[in-house]
Design an enzyme around this catalytic site. Sequence first.
Site, short mmCIF file in Angstrom:
data_model
loop_
_atom_site.label_atom_id
_atom_site.label_comp_id
_atom_site.label_asym_id
_atom_site.label_seq_id
_atom_site.Cartn_x
_atom_site.Cartn_y
_atom_site.Cartn_z
N SER A 146 28.67 -30.62 54.62
CA SER A 146 28.11 -31.15 53.31
C SER A 146 28.89 -30.42 52.36
O SER A 146 29.15 -29.50 52.34
CB SER A 146 26.82 -31.26 53.74
OG SER A 146 25.97 -31.63 52.42
N TYR A 158 19.05 -25.39 54.13
CA TYR A 158 20.76 -26.58 54.42
C TYR A 158 21.65 -26.51 53.86
O TYR A 158 22.97 -26.55 54.97
CB TYR A 158 19.79 -27.92 53.85
CG TYR A 158 20.83 -29.47 53.94
CD1 TYR A 158 21.09 -29.70 55.25
CD2 TYR A 158 21.59 -30.15 53.32
CE1 TYR A 158 21.97 -30.87 55.64
CE2 TYR A 158 22.35 -31.13 53.93
CZ TYR A 158 22.55 -31.25 55.35
OH TYR A 158 23.58 -32.19 55.16
N ALA A 160 22.40 -23.26 53.28
CA ALA A 160 23.51 -22.29 54.23
C ALA A 160 23.91 -22.50 55.01
O ALA A 160 25.22 -21.67 55.88
CB ALA A 160 22.09 -21.41 54.19
#
Lengths: 249, 82
Positions: A146, A158, A160
């Site tokens: 992402s 998220y 990390a």
Amino acid sequence: MILSEQVGLITGGASGIGKHLVESLSGSLRALHVIDKNVGALDEIATANPALHTHTCDLTDFEAVQNTVRAAFESDAPPTVLINNAGMIHSEPLINLMSPDDRKHSLDNWHRTIDVNLNTVFYMTLCFADAMLQRRLKGVVISISSITACGNAGQSAYAAAKAGVNAMTVTWAKELGVMGIRAAAIAPGFINTPSTNSALSEGHIKHIKKNTPLNRLGDVEDVAGAVRFIIENDFFNGRVIEIDGGIRI
Amino acid sequence: MQADHQEKLSQLLSESFSATLSELQDSQVLMEMEQWDSLSHMQFITTLEGEFGFELTGDEIANMQSLGDVKKIIEARSQPTS
């Protein structure tokens, strides 16, 4: 690699971007294994496309992952392309000032987000690479990351996890490349999916479009195109393709 | 071991592990060599395959623990097939 000669293995392929990837890639690949924990959704795509090899599996359970990957490799279509797609978005600030009773990021949510977005990718690739090396197959591991991997306010866990996915991708490219197994990742920006539309308000989506140089959300087919590129380009290894319309977060 | 195989293996050991064949016993375990690591091991395997013109199976790789094992595999794989 010639697309039509490859067998794919995709996680989280019964819904969201994964479902679209299945629809888009199943016709171009020789065969496709689809893993998902949602039995109903998996049945639906199997009914729509009986040629798919479907497997029910909770990817956070390492033993279940081992058994599922073994079943895929022992089938009449052993996979050569792993697409680590399964994951879940989680947004939560480190400190929530609006919640005086418990301002701190939930540890349960932290562990769950890391488990689903990072550990599952490690488990799958571990079993896949082992089976590939045992059979001396050449192929590629593609992980869906992402653009939040570079850090995004409100997404400690998220971001990390996705940064971890990027780091593992580079590591695997270096470790496995010599044996003919490539590793790459795709970092989508904001893609027009039901989950994006339900997770974000209309105003937020408008704001995102305004800040995206191409003035639109990405299409799931833009991600599918990147998957095809990675499979077909034998010199692409250890890199992350950002499919984000040029937005910077 | 044939002289040309000996020479190729010596070259490979030197490139992969900075080791010289004449200094090593057949009982030498590859993992215990000073310059060994998992990456240099993979490099050694693929270079060996390229040099000798065969592809090892997963089981052969797993069983190739010592220098003697390596020599045995090279000899076995280099036998002319009738």
